[in-house]
Scaffold this motif. Structure first.
Motif, short mmCIF file in Angstrom:
data_model
loop_
_atom_site.label_atom_id
_atom_site.label_comp_id
_atom_site.label_asym_id
_atom_site.label_seq_id
_atom_site.Cartn_x
_atom_site.Cartn_y
_atom_site.Cartn_z
N PRO A 321 0.79 -1.24 0.00
CA PRO A 321 0.00 0.00 0.00
C PRO A 321 0.82 1.28 0.00
O PRO A 321 0.38 2.30 -0.55
CB PRO A 321 -0.83 -0.11 1.28
N PHE A 322 2.00 1.28 0.62
CA PHE A 322 2.74 2.52 0.79
C PHE A 322 3.99 2.64 -0.08
O PHE A 322 4.49 3.74 -0.29
CB PHE A 322 3.14 2.68 2.26
N LEU A 323 4.49 1.52 -0.60
CA LEU A 323 5.69 1.57 -1.43
C LEU A 323 5.48 0.95 -2.81
O LEU A 323 6.43 0.84 -3.59
CB LEU A 323 6.87 0.87 -0.71
N GLY A 324 4.27 0.53 -3.11
CA GLY A 324 3.93 0.11 -4.46
C GLY A 324 4.55 -1.21 -4.90
O GLY A 324 4.62 -1.48 -6.10
N ILE A 325 4.97 -2.06 -3.96
CA ILE A 325 5.53 -3.37 -4.30
C ILE A 325 4.38 -4.36 -4.35
O ILE A 325 3.97 -4.91 -3.32
CB ILE A 325 6.60 -3.82 -3.29
N GLU A 326 3.83 -4.59 -5.55
CA GLU A 326 2.68 -5.49 -5.67
C GLU A 326 3.10 -6.96 -5.62
O GLU A 326 2.45 -7.77 -4.98
CB GLU A 326 1.94 -5.20 -6.97
N ASP A 327 4.16 -7.31 -6.32
CA ASP A 327 4.63 -8.69 -6.37
C ASP A 327 6.12 -8.73 -6.08
O ASP A 327 6.93 -8.41 -6.95
CB ASP A 327 4.34 -9.31 -7.73
N PRO A 328 6.51 -9.10 -4.87
CA PRO A 328 7.94 -9.09 -4.52
C PRO A 328 8.76 -10.12 -5.29
O PRO A 328 9.99 -10.03 -5.32
CB PRO A 328 7.94 -9.40 -3.02
N ARG A 329 8.09 -11.08 -5.93
CA ARG A 329 8.82 -12.07 -6.72
C ARG A 329 9.34 -11.48 -8.03
O ARG A 329 10.32 -11.98 -8.59
CB ARG A 329 7.93 -13.28 -7.03
N SER A 332 11.52 -5.35 -9.50
CA SER A 332 12.96 -5.10 -9.43
C SER A 332 13.32 -4.04 -8.40
O SER A 332 14.51 -3.86 -8.10
CB SER A 332 13.48 -4.67 -10.80
N ARG A 333 12.34 -3.34 -7.83
CA ARG A 333 12.64 -2.29 -6.86
C ARG A 333 12.92 -2.84 -5.47
O ARG A 333 13.40 -2.10 -4.60
CB ARG A 333 11.47 -1.31 -6.79
N ILE A 334 12.63 -4.10 -5.24
CA ILE A 334 12.86 -4.68 -3.92
C ILE A 334 13.97 -5.72 -3.99
O ILE A 334 14.11 -6.44 -4.99
CB ILE A 334 11.56 -5.31 -3.35
N GLN A 335 14.78 -5.77 -2.94
CA GLN A 335 15.80 -6.80 -2.79
C GLN A 335 15.69 -7.40 -1.40
O GLN A 335 15.08 -6.82 -0.49
CB GLN A 335 17.20 -6.24 -3.03
N PHE A 336 16.30 -8.57 -1.23
CA PHE A 336 16.22 -9.31 0.02
C PHE A 336 17.61 -9.50 0.58
O PHE A 336 18.56 -9.79 -0.15
CB PHE A 336 15.55 -10.67 -0.21
N VAL A 337 17.74 -9.32 1.89
CA VAL A 337 19.04 -9.36 2.54
C VAL A 337 18.99 -10.40 3.65
O VAL A 337 18.23 -10.26 4.61
CB VAL A 337 19.42 -7.98 3.14
#
Length: 401
Positions: A321-329, A332-337
């Motif tokens: 809702p707040f950062l627009g990440i609809e599908d984390p799979r 490309s804007r999200i990464q996992f650490v």
């Protein structure tokens, strides 16, 4: 009734074990892998991620990558770095980081059990990663990276461990990251019968890590009619021994809003306290943005185990809702650490400008993982980070012999 069978291992001669074994292929990106192979020229990574030995213009999924992997594999056998065990065996694999020790059973599990849900999964797999591992397994005609499984605590299996780990190990070394790896070979008939029969008493085994390798094994079994292609390599640990750390998230921008605007929006669903938390716990998140930490506490409880996972709450209540990440799979804007990098790694990514905001999560528990799998539900991607990591290349299950 899971099948857990002994196998004829292809494995390195003891003098090569430390130099040959490597962390799993997906721990490295291409540049990191290339540096690792330069530093450790015998590394199994040459086979597990063969593109690191090829020029950059060759794409990761180019057929030449898998041809190169097969050539390196054949060379290791011809040079007798890798040799075949003379008898079918089980193995114990013990890992220790000095504060935590876990010991699991190495054997082969059945593709049929995986297909029928006796071996339970909790994650979706990505088609591109499936294709990569299918082509890798086919090219080598071997399962080289063990699937990490969990089983419910079992006193008889614990007894076997206590008896067998008093014997001399076939491998024992401490890797550069400080993890001690010890492997014992089990050939004593009574112990082998106990292992097989005790695993058969369990209703299910649970994939902790290695979903893509398990799915690849299933697909290869449909393509290759060799009897041993219907089995794949696994290490199963009692669920009370496995150590899960948090799997954190970083996002590269604030989705067109200021930090104050983001905090205001988050405050509608979370209680926000400036600074890092004095302790981590479920439903407590820590956010790092513009060189400041904030603690986010979530009070609402959801009816299903899956919806109540911290990774699901962060996704549903903040990232979408707040950062627009609809599908984390796929976004490309999200990464996992992974948990091993911790707070310092998250701060570095934000401070150097690579990412705009980081979220530090409390670890998912094995109880939650098993409950989600038992409900035939699927966790969000990258929900669990297991430490210490198994080494690849120490025990290989071939099906070309």
């Amino acid at each position: 009734m899971p099948t857990f069978e002994p196998f004829h291992a292809l494995r390195p001669e003891p003098k090569y074990a430390e130099a040959f074994s490597s962390l799993p292929y997906d721990v490295f990106n291409r540049s990191e892998g290339r540096a690792e192979v330069r530093r450790r020229p015998l590394s199994f990574l040459r086979m597990d991620k063969a593109e690191v030995t090829l020029p950059d213009f060759i794409d990761n999924h180019d057929p030449r990558v898998y041809q190169q992997a097969a050539l390196h594999f054949k060379e290791a056998i011809e040079r007798q770095i890798l040799t075949f065990d003379d008898v079918e065996s089980y193995y114990l694999y013990r890992l220790s980081d000095g504060t935590h020790t876990q010991t699991g059973f190495v054997g082969c599990v059945s593709v049929a059990d995986y297909d029928q849900g006796i071996i339970r999964k909790h994650e979706f797999t990505r088609p591109d990663k499936e294709r990569d591992r299918v082509r890798h397994v086919q090219s080598l005609a071997a399962h080289t990276g063990p699937i990490l499984l969990a089983h419910h605590p079992d006193l008889e299996l614990d007894r076997v461990i206590s008896e067998q780990d008093q014997q001399p190990p076939i491998y024992q070394f401490t890797a550069e990251d400080g993890i001690e790896h010890t492997i014992f070979k089990i050939t004593e008939r009574a112990a082998m019968m106990t292992i097989g029969s005790q695993f058969a008493r369990h209703d299910h085994l649970y994939i902790a890590d290695g979903h893509h390798r398990a799915e690849a094994a299933s697909q290869v079994a449909r393509l290759n009619h060799h009897e041993d292609a219907g089995l794949f390599l696994a290490v199963s640990f009692s669920s009370d021994q496995l150590n899960i750390q948090g799997y954190h998230r970083v996002v590269e921008d604030l989705y067109g809003q200021s930090v104050d605007e983001l905090l205001t929006r988050i405050s509608s669903r979370f209680t926000i306290t400036p600074g890092r938390a004095t302790e981590t716990k479920p439903h407590r998140f820590e956010m790092y943005v513009k060189q400041h930490w904030y603690t986010l506490d979530y009070e609402k409880e959801h009816p299903s185990v899956k919806e109540n996972l911290d990774v699901a709450i962060l996704q549903d209540e903040v990232l979408t809702p707040f950062l627009g990440i609809e599908d984390p799979r796929t976004d490309s804007r999200i990464q996992f650490v992974g948990g091993i990098r911790g707070y310092a790694g998250l701060e570095q990514l934000v401070d150097q400008g690579t990412m705009a905001v980081a979220f530090h999560l409390h670890p998912t528990s094995l109880t939650e993982l098993m409950a989600v799998a038992d409900a035939n539900e699927v966790m969000p991607p990258k929900s669990t980070w297991f430490e210490p990591k198994l080494r690849s290349g120490l025990l290989i299950h071939p099906f070309f012999k």
